[in-house]
Write an enzyme that holds these catalytic residues in place. Structure first.
Site, PDB file in Angstrom:
ATOM      1  N   ASP A  23       0.829  -1.213   0.000  1.00 60.43           N
ATOM      2  CA  ASP A  23       0.000   0.000   0.000  1.00 60.43           C
ATOM      3  C   ASP A  23       0.860   1.259   0.000  1.00 60.43           C
ATOM      4  O   ASP A  23       0.437   2.301   0.508  1.00 60.43           O
ATOM      5  CB  ASP A  23      -0.890   0.004   1.245  1.00 60.43           C
ATOM      6  N   THR A  28       6.141   7.100  -1.578  1.00 55.47           N
ATOM      7  CA  THR A  28       6.948   5.967  -1.101  1.00 55.47           C
ATOM      8  C   THR A  28       7.308   5.018  -2.241  1.00 55.47           C
ATOM      9  O   THR A  28       8.455   4.568  -2.350  1.00 55.47           O
ATOM     10  CB  THR A  28       6.207   5.204   0.018  1.00 55.47           C
ATOM     11  N   LYS A  96      -5.343   0.784   2.593  1.00 53.14           N
ATOM     12  CA  LYS A  96      -4.807   1.838   3.476  1.00 53.14           C
ATOM     13  C   LYS A  96      -5.763   3.015   3.382  1.00 53.14           C
ATOM     14  O   LYS A  96      -6.062   3.486   2.287  1.00 53.14           O
ATOM     15  CB  LYS A  96      -3.430   2.251   2.959  1.00 53.14           C
ATOM     16  N   GLU A 176      -2.221   0.631  13.514  1.00 52.96           N
ATOM     17  CA  GLU A 176      -0.764   0.594  13.360  1.00 52.96           C
ATOM     18  C   GLU A 176      -0.101   1.793  14.037  1.00 52.96           C
ATOM     19  O   GLU A 176       0.068   2.845  13.420  1.00 52.96           O
ATOM     20  CB  GLU A 176      -0.380   0.564  11.866  1.00 52.96           C
ATOM     21  N   LYS A 218      -0.907  -3.789  14.460  1.00 49.46           N
ATOM     22  CA  LYS A 218       0.306  -3.820  13.621  1.00 49.46           C
ATOM     23  C   LYS A 218       1.350  -2.913  14.263  1.00 49.46           C
ATOM     24  O   LYS A 218       1.391  -1.712  13.996  1.00 49.46           O
ATOM     25  CB  LYS A 218      -0.036  -3.351  12.209  1.00 49.46           C
ATOM     26  N   GLY A 290       6.059  -4.823   4.492  1.00 53.20           N
ATOM     27  CA  GLY A 290       6.180  -4.175   3.196  1.00 53.20           C
ATOM     28  C   GLY A 290       7.557  -4.480   2.663  1.00 53.20           C
ATOM     29  O   GLY A 290       7.766  -5.429   1.894  1.00 53.20           O
TER      30      GLY A 290
HETATM   31  P1  13P Z   1       7.341  -2.028   6.305  1.00 52.55           P
HETATM   32  O1  13P Z   1       7.242  -3.501   6.625  1.00 52.55           O
HETATM   33  O2  13P Z   1       8.198  -1.728   5.114  1.00 52.55           O
HETATM   34  O3  13P Z   1       7.642  -1.207   7.518  1.00 52.55           O
HETATM   35  O4  13P Z   1       5.884  -1.602   5.813  1.00 52.55           O
HETATM   36  C1  13P Z   1       4.796  -2.004   6.528  1.00 52.55           C
HETATM   37  C2  13P Z   1       3.775  -0.955   6.495  1.00 52.55           C
HETATM   38  O5  13P Z   1       2.670  -1.195   6.070  1.00 52.55           O
HETATM   39  C3  13P Z   1       4.132   0.387   7.001  1.00 52.55           C
HETATM   40  O6  13P Z   1       2.985   1.156   7.156  1.00 52.55           O
END
Ligand code: 13P
Length: 341
Positions: A23, A28, A96, A176, A218, A290
Site C-alpha cells: 500500500d 513511497t 490503506k 498501526e 500492527k 512491506g
Molecule cells: P514495512 O514492513 O516496510 O515497515 O511496511 C509495513 C507498512 O505497512 C508500514 O505502514
C-alpha cells in the site's frame, strides 16, 4: 456486532499465513522505484503490483494484501480487477485509508495522522470495491524527550475513531502505531515508549467502544535504535517485545502482525521466529511486511518484463521464510537450501 469481523480478523492470521503490505503511497513507491532506476508511472506501478499479486503459490503463505487507493481500482493484464484477482486465490483484499502523517500543530518534530474527514463514505466505497480490512498508521519518533503525551494521545484518539468507523462498515481495522526505531536509543527506551503508546491506544479503543476481537494490531518490534552501539540480538528483541505486549495488549486481540520498519528482510524473519519460538501466546504473532517481503523482489524484477518470474520467486521465497517463522521453525540455513533447491 457482526461476527463477519471476527472471522475476517482470524482468517488474516490463519496458521502459517501473514499479510503483504503493498500500500505504498505515491511518494513511497517512487522511492522504491528510484532504487532500481524506474520511473514511477501509473503503468509501472500497476505492472509491479501485478507481478506480486499473480505470483504462483503466494497464497500458501499470504492471507491478505493491503492496497493503496490507486491499486484497488487497477486491474491485471487480463483486465481482472486486483481485488477480484486476490479473492480468486483466497487472499483477502485490504486498503490503506489514512492520508499520511502530517506535522502535529504546536509541537516540534512530531506528527498526527490525518484522514478522518469523509472516512465513513470512503469505507463504504472500499467495501463495495472488495476491501474487507483496512490500515491506519500513526508514527512516533524516539528522542530523550519525545514522544510527547500530546502526540501519543492525539494519535491514539484518531486511531480509535478510525477503528470504530471501520467496524461500523464491517471492515476489520488494523491499528498501526509505529514507534520509529531510527536513532541511537537503547532497547529499554524503545520498550518504555512502545508501552506508553500501546497503553494509550487500548484506552482509546475501549472508550470508543471498539470490539477488540474484530481488530488486529500492527506494531513495531522493540529494537535498539538503528544507529545505537551494541544493538540487541534476536533473543533480546523477542524478550523485550513480548514483555511489552504481555503487559499492554489484551488477549482479545486475535493477532499481532508486525511491520518490518527499516530491518533487513532476514532480521525481520529471525525476530518474528524468536518470538514464536517462545509461544504459545494469547494472540497469533504474524507479519504484515512491506519492505521485508518486497525488497529482494523489486531488485530481481528491476522493472523488466523478462524478470517477472525472478521477482515472483524472490517474493515467494520471503513469504515462505516468514511462514516458517510463524511456527518458530525458521533457521537461517533455510535461506540457502531454498535458493539451491
Ligand atoms: P514495512 O514492513 O516496510 O515497515 O511496511 C509495513 C507498512 O505497512 C508500514 O505502514
Amino acid at each position: 456486532m457482526s461476527t463477519e469481523l471476527h472471522e475476517t480478523a482470524r482468517a488474516l492470521v490463519a496458521e502459517g499465513k501473514g499479510i503483504l503490505a503493498a500500500d505504498e503511497s505515491d511518494s513511497t513507491i517512487k522511492k522504491r522505484f528510484d532504487s532500481i532506476d524506474l520511473e514511477s508511472t501509473e503503468e509501472n506501478r500497476r505492472a509491479y503490483r501485478d507481478m506480486l499479486f499473480t505470483a504462483p503459490g503466494a497464497e500458501e503463505y499470504i492471507s491478505g494484501v493491503i492496497l493503496f487507493d490507486e491499486t484497488i481500482r487497477q486491474s491485471s493484464v487480463d483486465d481482472t480487477p486486483f481485488p477480484k484477482l486476490l479473492e480468486s486465490k483466497g487472499i483477502i483484499p485490504g486498503i490503506k485509508v489514512d492520508k499520511g502523517a502530517k506535522p502535529l500543530p504546536l509541537a516540534q518534530e512530531e506528527t498526527i495522522t490525518e484522514g478522518l474527514d469523509g472516512l465513513r463514505e470512503r469505507l463504504k466505497e472500499y467495501y463495495d470495491l472488495g476491501a474487507r480490512f483496512a490500515k491506519w498508521r500513526a508514527t512516533y519518533s524516539i528522542s530523550d524527550t519525545l514522544p510527547s503525551d500530546y502526540c501519543i494521545w492525539t494519535n491514539a484518539h484518531a486511531l480509535a475513531r478510525y477503528a470504530a468507523l471501520c467496524e461500523e462498515a464491517n471492515i476489520v481495522p488494523i491499528v498501526e502505531p509505529e514507534v520509529l526505531q531510527d536513532g541511537t536509543h537503547t532497547i529499554e527506551r524503545s520498550y518504555h515508549v512502545t508501552c506508553r503508546v500501546l497503553d494509550a491506544l487500548y484506552t482509546e479503543l475501549f472508550d470508543q467502544r471498539v470490539d477488540i476481537f474484530g481488530t488486529l494490531l500492527k506494531p513495531n518490534m522493540v529494537l535498539s535504535g538503528y544507529d545505537a552501539p551494541n544493538r540487541a540480538g534476536a533473543d533480546e528483541v523477542a524478550e523485550w517485545t513480548l514483555k511489552c505486549f504481555y503487559k499492554h495488549v489484551p488477549a482479545a486481540v486475535p493477532g499481532i502482525v508486525f511491520l518490518s520498519g527499516g530491518q533487513s528482510d532476514e532480521d525481520a524473519t529471525a525476530h518474528l521466529n524468536a518470538m514464536n519460538a517462545r509461544g504459545p501466546h494469547p494472540w497469533q504473532i504474524s507479519f504484515s511486511y512491506g519492505r521485508a517481503l518486497q525488497a529482494p523482489a523489486i531488485k530481481a524484477w528491476a522493472g523488466k518484463p523478462e524478470n517477472v518470474e525472478a521477482g515472483q520467486h524472490a517474493y515467494y521465497h520471503r513469504a515462505k521464510m516468514n511462514s516458517a517463522a510463524r511456527t518458530g521453525m525458521y533457521a537461517p540455513e533455510m535461506e540457502r537450501e531454498a535458493v539451491t533447491a
